[in-house]
Design a protein around this motif. Structure first.
Motif: not given
Length: 194
Positions: A7-13, A76-83
């Motif tokens: 659900x979190x992945x879908x919401x982010x997409x 690409x720009x919204x990936x967390x710093x830990x990606x």
């Protein structure tokens, strides 16, 4: 209670998709505004010209590919710093492939327009009475051919540049961040790398 991971992945997409749609529509508005200012005509005339010369199918496919490229850029720009670098490179390639698709689309429609123009010549008898109609059909098809290239290639270059420069900036920022992190960890008087 935490939402399930899918659900979190879908919401982010969905959020990133709506942001990409906003960028596509914003780009259309900016191009229309520039066309109105430079051509001294209204938006309905420009939209009619685009539909007449470029065609609905080209515009829909171009918009779809631009959306996909911008979706990759947003991700690409919204990936967390830990990606990981692999995650960043995935979204870079995702967007670059869509930008390359814009180039392929433009060149395909160029060849289609030329083929249609040559095809219209093959089925016509050229007489003084029919030459005007034949030339009119030929120029309409060649207009499709060359305008799709004029629109598609710069669009593709802009999308590709946006993606590649953004990724290069991320790599540079990561390189510059590592030495500073070492200095902070070791303290200001350490002999660690700078």
């Amino acid at each position: 209670m935490k939402a399930p991971p899918h659900t979190a992945v879908l919401a982010r997409a969905v959020v990133h998709g709506s942001e990409a749609v906003s960028y596509v529509l914003g780009g259309v508005v900016i191009v229309a505004a520039l066309a109105v200012m430079t051509q001294s005509t209204d938006v309905s005339h420009i939209a009619g010209w685009a539909l007449n010369v470029l065609g609905v199918s080209f515009l829909v496919l171009l918009g779809t590919l631009a959306f996909v490229a911008l979706f990759g850029w947003v991700r690409l720009t919204r990936l967390p710093d830990t990606a990981s670098d692999a995650d960043r490179d995935y979204w870079l390639e995702f967007g670059v492939q869509a930008a390359n698709g814009v180039t392929t689309l433009a060149l395909t429609y160029t060849l289609l327009g030329i083929s249609l123009g040559i095809g219209s010549l093959a089925g016509q008898d050229l007489t003084p009475e029919t030459v005007q109609a034949v030339i009119r059909a030929l120029t309409a098809n060649f207009s499709l051919a060359f305008m799709t290239t004029v629109v598609g290639l710069p669009t593709s270059a802009l999308l590709r540049s946006l993606l590649v420069v953004t990724r290069a900036r991320q790599k540079t920022a990561a390189l510059h961040a590592e030495p500073f992190a070492t200095v902070i960890e070791d303290g200001p008087n350490s002999e660690g790398p700078i």
